[in-house]
Write a protein that holds these residues in place. Structure first.
Motif, PDB file in Angstrom:
ATOM      1  N   ASP A   9      -3.444  -1.050  -1.230  1.00 29.32           N
ATOM      2  CA  ASP A   9      -1.585  -1.720  -0.840  1.00 29.32           C
ATOM      3  C   ASP A   9      -1.416  -2.871  -1.203  1.00 29.32           C
ATOM      4  O   ASP A   9      -0.584  -3.486  -2.458  1.00 29.32           O
ATOM      5  CB  ASP A   9      -0.471  -1.774   0.246  1.00 29.32           C
ATOM      6  CG  ASP A   9       0.190  -0.371   0.579  1.00 29.32           C
ATOM      7  OD1 ASP A   9      -0.300   0.600  -0.215  1.00 29.32           O
ATOM      8  OD2 ASP A   9       0.306   0.136   1.458  1.00 29.32           O
ATOM      9  N   LEU A  10      -2.347  -3.662  -1.335  1.00 28.03           N
ATOM     10  CA  LEU A  10      -3.296  -4.834  -1.041  1.00 28.03           C
ATOM     11  C   LEU A  10      -3.878  -5.375  -2.430  1.00 28.03           C
ATOM     12  O   LEU A  10      -3.564  -6.252  -3.291  1.00 28.03           O
ATOM     13  CB  LEU A  10      -4.027  -5.693   0.168  1.00 28.03           C
ATOM     14  CG  LEU A  10      -3.034  -5.699   0.963  1.00 28.03           C
ATOM     15  CD1 LEU A  10      -3.750  -6.548   2.264  1.00 28.03           C
ATOM     16  CD2 LEU A  10      -2.094  -7.034   0.767  1.00 28.03           C
ATOM     17  N   LEU A  11      -4.770  -4.227  -3.163  1.00 28.66           N
ATOM     18  CA  LEU A  11      -5.538  -3.944  -4.199  1.00 28.66           C
ATOM     19  C   LEU A  11      -4.652  -3.639  -5.014  1.00 28.66           C
ATOM     20  O   LEU A  11      -4.928  -4.367  -6.070  1.00 28.66           O
ATOM     21  CB  LEU A  11      -6.499  -3.433  -4.141  1.00 28.66           C
ATOM     22  CG  LEU A  11      -7.544  -3.116  -3.211  1.00 28.66           C
ATOM     23  CD1 LEU A  11      -9.165  -2.342  -3.358  1.00 28.66           C
ATOM     24  CD2 LEU A  11      -8.041  -4.602  -4.571  1.00 28.66           C
ATOM     25  N   ALA A  12      -2.938  -3.413  -5.057  1.00 27.60           N
ATOM     26  CA  ALA A  12      -2.293  -3.031  -5.867  1.00 27.60           C
ATOM     27  C   ALA A  12      -1.489  -3.893  -6.038  1.00 27.60           C
ATOM     28  O   ALA A  12      -0.696  -4.812  -7.105  1.00 27.60           O
ATOM     29  CB  ALA A  12      -1.813  -2.280  -5.640  1.00 27.60           C
ATOM     30  N   ARG A  13      -1.367  -5.207  -5.329  1.00 23.61           N
ATOM     31  CA  ARG A  13      -0.632  -6.254  -4.783  1.00 23.61           C
ATOM     32  C   ARG A  13      -0.976  -7.342  -6.092  1.00 23.61           C
ATOM     33  O   ARG A  13      -0.989  -7.643  -7.111  1.00 23.61           O
ATOM     34  CB  ARG A  13       0.045  -6.377  -4.307  1.00 23.61           C
ATOM     35  CG  ARG A  13       0.624  -5.930  -3.175  1.00 23.61           C
ATOM     36  CD  ARG A  13       1.194  -6.784  -1.604  1.00 23.61           C
ATOM     37  NE  ARG A  13       1.208  -8.298  -2.135  1.00 23.61           N
ATOM     38  CZ  ARG A  13       1.871  -8.664  -1.224  1.00 23.61           C
ATOM     39  NH1 ARG A  13       1.885  -8.208   0.260  1.00 23.61           N
ATOM     40  NH2 ARG A  13       2.905  -9.854  -1.293  1.00 23.61           N
TER      41      ARG A  13
END
Lengths: 264, 251
Positions: free
Chosen positions: A131-135
């Motif tokens: 999720d964080l990498l997507a952000r």
């Protein structure tokens, strides 16, 4: 303290912090207050103690005098490694040189601390990491090694790594200073978004425009002291301190010159 | 079949002036093969001991705690600067005897000569491993360690997850070198009558005057073990290779 209009709780409070490395007096009485949800930028000339202030906040540097309170913890009173670890778990740090672990993939870099320190189940940590990498717009770099990424990409992974611990406060220590100019924008965009979402953050930066845009408060340091602490509009345009005007004017002039040359 | 091949080998070697006819005598061959098996056992026990102890020593040396680093430093200097053979003699004849005495006679002493050979060679080479790993640990950039500290890792966790994995990658060629030496070092077992391959060979050649023939086999035997050790080392290097860090990448 006075400048806390929203009446939000104070997360970071430094009072009269003094620190010397041997005979060199680096901090000569620092006062700084950060409310929860605030973004505070620390600007000022090199060697004025900006990064040292951040290191005091997470207990990496030990001041000789003064009080430092972070989320109710008296940082200056911490004596054992265990106490400092308990504090550091709650504070994320992003460094100028990214400092990703070179032997771990992007995903492993982000999940190492949650899995090993917070004992988050691996599957959950990996979900959060993705999720964080997507952000930070690096969803496709999950299994890359740091050396295969550009500086801007490494720095965005470093931001995701800091956020993976779900910190209450993130310290950004000159995070764009080592980047090529064209990569600065992508990193600042990520930080801007986080600040807008309400992340409490303290940024040491030389990006004046960016600091002006995102900060609730700007602190100007010189020679180991915070000589002014005010909302950006006030500090950038209405300060009567000649040193601040000169410093900010220097950046302004530089930028204008660059813009002239590039024909913007 | 095998007998026929053996006969042909002995005849062929004899034509070159090499006398391998002891291979037809059951007893000598058995004790000789037992010697080879003993050498392999010593190697298989001493290698993991050296790696475990070397890692522990390196951790102590880089711990920043004088009460931990000091004694280990003293041990490393002592063991690096004195002959291993003398260390083995000291361990076996002095320490072991004192132990026997303390335990009420040699019959109650559980420590065999094989134990002492494994312990002395393993811990001797561990001192060299420790120095190689210490170099690797200290070569990890300080900001990287600080980043791990800032995240909330303890000193031991930083060693386990960050500095040691990186140190292993830079130290690996040196570690493999040390292991190759360890394999050769097991021959000092012959000094305390451990029946490893050189001791077994000496027993045979004192009866038969076939030193050259047995030497050739000993050299080939150790060559083969160390070729294997080096190969495994290279395979580990490739497996651990990280782009842009340490050794083994792009080979």
């Amino acid at each position: 303290m006075a400048e806390n209009p929203a009446n939000r709780p104070i997360l970071v409070d430094l009072q009269d912090v003094h620190l010397s490395f041997g005979a060199v007096e680096v901090l000569k009485g620092i006062d700084l207050t950060v409310a929860k949800g605030d973004a505070v930028s620390i600007i000022g000339p090199s060697g004025s103690g900006k990064s040292t202030i951040l290191r005091c906040i997470n207990g990496l540097a030990q001041p000789q005098a003064g009080r430092i309170t972070v989320a109710g913890i008296r940082v200056d009173a911490l004596r054992s490694e265990a106490e400092r670890i308990a504090l550091r778990k709650r504070i994320g740090v992003v460094f100028q040189q990214y400092n990703l672990f070179p032997h771990l993939t992007v995903l492993e870099n982000i999940t190492l601390a949650p899995v090993r320190i917070l004992k988050v189940p691996r599957a959950e940590a990996e979900r959060h990491a993705r999720d964080l990498l997507a952000r930070v717009r690096l969803a496709d770099k999950v299994s890359a090694y740091p050396s295969a990424l550009s500086g801007g990409q490494q720095q965005r992974v470093a931001i995701a790594r800091a956020l993976a611990m779900r910190p209450e406060l993130v310290l950004f220590d000159e995070v764009t200073s080592a980047l090529d100019p064209e990569m600065v924008g992508e990193v600042l965009a990520v930080i801007r978004e986080l600040v807008r979402e309400g992340l409490t953050s303290i940024l040491v930066t030389h990006e004046m425009r960016f600091a002006e845009e995102i900060s609730d408060t700007i602190a100007f340091t010189e020679n180991g002291r915070i000589v002014a602490q005010a909302p950006p509009a006030e500090l950038f345009y209405r300060s009567d301190n000649p040193r601040i005007r000169q410093f900010i004017g220097g950046f302004q002039g530089f930028r204008d010159a660059v813009q002239d040359r590039e024909g913007i | 079949m095998i007998d026929a091949a053996l006969q042909r080998f002995i005849a062929g070697a004899a034509a070159l002036g090499l006398h391998y006819d002891f291979l037809l005598s059951g007893g000598e061959v058995r004790s000789w093969l037992a010697g080879m098996a003993m050498t392999l056992l010593l190697v298989v026990l001493a290698i993991p001991l050296s790696l475990l102890a070397g890692t522990a020593f390196a951790a102590a040396l880089t711990s920043g705690r004088p009460w931990l680093a000091g004694p280990v430093r003293a041990y490393v200097e002592l063991t690096r600067n004195t002959p291993t053979l003398v260390q083995l003699m000291f361990a076996f004849f002095a320490l072991n005897m004192l132990l026997s005495r303390a335990l009420g006679g040699a019959a109650h002493n559980p420590f065999s000569p094989v134990f002492w050979v494994v312990a002395v060679t393993g811990l001797h080479v561990a001192a060299f491993h420790a120095e190689a790993l210490r170099g690797g640990i200290e070569a990890v950039p300080a900001p990287l360690v600080e980043a791990a500290q800032a995240t909330g890792f303890s000193g031991l966790e930083i060693l386990r997850y960050v500095t040691l994995p990186l140190a292993l990658r830079t130290a690996l060629p040196a570690l493999v070198n040390n292991l190759v030496n360890l394999v050769k070092l097991t021959t000092i077992g012959s000094a305390v009558a451990v029946n490893e391959v050189t001791y077994a060979s000496i027993m045979i050649w004192t009866q038969r005057d076939n030193v050259l023939e047995l030497m050739i086999v000993i050299l080939l035997f150790f060559g083969l073990i160390n070729l294997t050790v080096s190969r495994i080392g290279r395979a580990v290097e490739r497996r651990l290779a990280v782009p842009g860090y340490g050794v083994g990448y792009g080979v």
